[in-house]
Design a protein around this motif. Structure first.
Motif, PDB file in Angstrom:
ATOM      1  N   HIS A   1      -3.557  10.385  10.212  1.00 18.73           N
ATOM      2  CA  HIS A   1      -3.028   9.437   9.221  1.00 18.73           C
ATOM      3  C   HIS A   1      -2.878   8.043   9.832  1.00 18.73           C
TER       4      HIS A   1
ATOM      5  N   LEU B   1      -4.571   5.270   9.728  1.00 16.38           N
ATOM      6  CA  LEU B   1      -4.781   4.084   8.901  1.00 16.38           C
ATOM      7  C   LEU B   1      -3.488   3.712   8.174  1.00 16.38           C
ATOM      8  N   ILE B   2      -2.905   4.684   7.474  1.00 16.68           N
ATOM      9  CA  ILE B   2      -1.641   4.439   6.765  1.00 16.68           C
ATOM     10  C   ILE B   2      -0.529   4.147   7.760  1.00 16.68           C
TER      11      ILE B   2
ATOM     12  N   LEU C   1      -1.958  -1.231   1.806  1.00 15.68           N
ATOM     13  CA  LEU C   1      -2.247   0.206   1.803  1.00 15.68           C
ATOM     14  C   LEU C   1      -3.176   0.568   0.651  1.00 15.68           C
TER      15      LEU C   1
ATOM     16  N   LYS D   1      -6.739  -0.902   1.620  1.00 18.54           N
ATOM     17  CA  LYS D   1      -7.459  -0.276   2.738  1.00 18.54           C
ATOM     18  C   LYS D   1      -7.745   1.203   2.489  1.00 18.54           C
ATOM     19  N   THR D   2      -6.848   1.898   1.800  1.00 20.18           N
ATOM     20  CA  THR D   2      -7.070   3.330   1.574  1.00 20.18           C
ATOM     21  C   THR D   2      -7.923   3.606   0.346  1.00 20.18           C
ATOM     22  N   GLN D   3      -7.996   2.613  -0.572  1.00 17.66           N
ATOM     23  CA  GLN D   3      -8.719   2.784  -1.838  1.00 17.66           C
ATOM     24  C   GLN D   3      -8.167   3.939  -2.676  1.00 17.66           C
ATOM     25  N   LEU D   4      -6.875   4.235  -2.474  1.00 20.85           N
ATOM     26  CA  LEU D   4      -6.209   5.257  -3.276  1.00 20.85           C
ATOM     27  C   LEU D   4      -5.563   4.612  -4.500  1.00 20.85           C
TER      28      LEU D   4
ATOM     29  N   ASN E   1      -1.736   8.426  -6.130  1.00 21.55           N
ATOM     30  CA  ASN E   1      -2.273   9.180  -4.999  1.00 21.55           C
ATOM     31  C   ASN E   1      -1.778   8.628  -3.666  1.00 21.55           C
ATOM     32  N   LEU E   2      -1.605   7.309  -3.583  1.00 21.32           N
ATOM     33  CA  LEU E   2      -1.045   6.726  -2.363  1.00 21.32           C
ATOM     34  C   LEU E   2       0.396   7.206  -2.169  1.00 21.32           C
TER      35      LEU E   2
ATOM     36  N   LYS F   1       0.373  10.736  -0.998  1.00 15.87           N
ATOM     37  CA  LYS F   1      -0.015  10.831   0.414  1.00 15.87           C
ATOM     38  C   LYS F   1       1.142  10.415   1.322  1.00 15.87           C
TER      39      LYS F   1
END
Length: 450
Positions: free
Chosen positions: A258, A260-261, A292, A295-298, A302-303, A306
């Motif tokens: 994890h 990146l986050i 976030l 960069k995560t494209q969530l 969904n972010l 996560k």
């Protein structure tokens, strides 16, 4: 002494009229001096859901909030001034219910009057009614709940079954206003079952189930709506973000999978520590939020999901750090000085502004902290009495269980403006402190005379 006797005589004759007149005058003064609607970052979510409800269509709703408070906005036709008017009316109703609750509990009109007056005199009670937030409606719903329980003797097995269904409806609305309060019907059911277990177990179980059924069905129904819309069975997808706030101080311990986050989160945490005031620290996840998402494209749900998954794994791996943060959040719950929500720039008269700021910071905020401190002390006294008096379950013990349960529940799942969570419990806290102080005073007087 003559003045006090005359005042108490008038209070005994016209307590409700005097109390409501006082409450109306307070609100008129705030309207004249403040004359503003207080908007916060949370406000837009409630307005968006209100507009969705006005269109009679929750399909594809994005799942940020439960529909309790947005329904009030929708009933006002989406007009925020009418919403504030509704909240002012509910505030006056809450004041009456509070008075009647105190009277039912104490059988003492002056006691009920002065407790109600003290409670409604704290300025944050009024200013929450001018804010587009859930606090004022939650305050009303929780006061209504305890008034109804006391008025119709709901804790007794002899209470009518229809009153359990009505209470069930009230608690369903309470959950929809503030989802954390789903613990109240569950707590009530357990308390009721234990209290009446030795009487008629069949009748006890039926009444307990009838009271908790509607809130649990409401919980399931709203979570199902969100599951259909965002693929998450939850009251609000913000839960994951709230859990990340709890994990803020040790989010750097998240594993490499994890990173990146984790790294984005920790970067913003370091910036806040170096450049922002302490109260911004719990808001780290919101400082990092846009980056976030990018960069995560969530998607936002969904972010949040996560973030919640990462946080729960951190809680399991580092229980000591988690419990430390829960303890900090629990202490913040009682720090009422941070609970006032207003926009001081909206006061046109700077002398009134400075006077109210001083009143809150130096007087009322400290009084509230003292009341909260006494409440916790008297809770320990009540618990000791419970174990030394044959495990007697009474309505005061239920009150203690609900308030202390709420203080712990909020600490387990969020970190930030925790003192806001204590606000709806204010009438219950004031009552419990006042009755215990009065008891100590009377006991001391008896010992002195003897």
């Amino acid at each position: 002494m003559k003045t006090l006797k005359f005042l108490n005589t008038k209070i005994s004759k016209y307590p409700v009229a005097i109390l409501l007149t006082y409450g109306i005058l307070l609100r008129i003064l705030v309207v004249v001096c403040y004359n503003a609607i207080t908007i916060f970052p949370d406000t837009q979510n409630y307005i968006d859901l209100a507009n969705t409800l006005l269109n009679f269509d929750v399909i594809n709703y994005s799942g940020e909030r439960t529909p309790g408070f947005p329904t009030l906005i929708a009933l006002a036709g989406g007009n925020l001034y009418i919403t504030i008017f509704f909240q002012l009316i509910l505030g006056l109703l809450a004041m009456y219910l509070m008075y009647d609750f105190f009277k039912l509990k104490s059988q003492d009109i002056p006691f009920a009057f002065w407790c109600s007056t003290i409670t409604t005199s704290f300025i944050y009670v009024i200013f929450y009614e001018f804010a587009i937030l859930t606090e004022s409606l939650t305050y009303f719903m929780l006061t209504l709940t305890f008034w109804f329980i006391e008025k119709f003797h709901i804790l007794k097995l002899s209470a009518s079954i229809k009153h359990y269904f009505i209470l069930s409806l009230i608690l369903g609305c309470l959950y929809l206003t503030r989802p954390m309060f789903i613990y109240v019907p569950i707590g009530f059911s357990l308390f009721y079952l234990v209290k009446n277990f030795n009487f008629d177990i069949r009748k006890t179980f039926i009444k307990s189930l009838s009271m908790s059924l509607l809130p649990l069905v409401t919980f399931y129904a709203w979570c199902s709506v969100n599951e259909k819309n965002i693929n998450q069975f939850t009251s609000s997808y913000y839960l994951g973000i709230n859990l990340a706030q709890v994990a803020t101080s040790f989010f750097d311990k998240a594993p490499e999978e994890h990173r990146l986050i984790r790294d984005i989160f920790v970067k913003h945490r370091a910036y806040i520590e170096a450049n922002e005031p302490d109260y911004a620290y719990p808001m780290t996840v919101w400082y990092a939020y846009d980056e976030l998402l990018e960069k995560t494209q969530l998607s936002p749900p969904n972010l949040s999901n996560k973030l919640g998954e990462i946080s729960k794994k951190l809680f399991k791996k580092y229980p000591g750090l988690y419990l430390k943060q829960v303890g900090i959040s629990w202490l913040h719950f009682w720090n009422a000085r941070n609970a006032l929500m207003w926009n001081v720039d909206k006061f046109e008269n700077r002398f009134i502004r400075r006077g109210l700021i001083g009143l809150w910071i130096y007087i009322q905020g400290n009084i509230l902290i003292a009341i909260h401190f006494l409440f916790v002390l008297f809770v320990f006294k009540k618990i000791i009495q419970f174990f030394t008096s044959g495990f007697h379950l009474d309505s005061d013990l239920f009150l203690v269980a609900i308030v202390m349960g709420g203080s712990l529940a909020q600490a387990l799942v969020t970190f930030g403006t925790n003192s806001r969570f204590a606000f709806p419990y204010l009438p219950l806290i004031v009552y419990f402190v006042a009755v215990n102080v009065t008891t100590l005073k009377n006991n001391y007087a008896k010992r002195t005379l003897s």
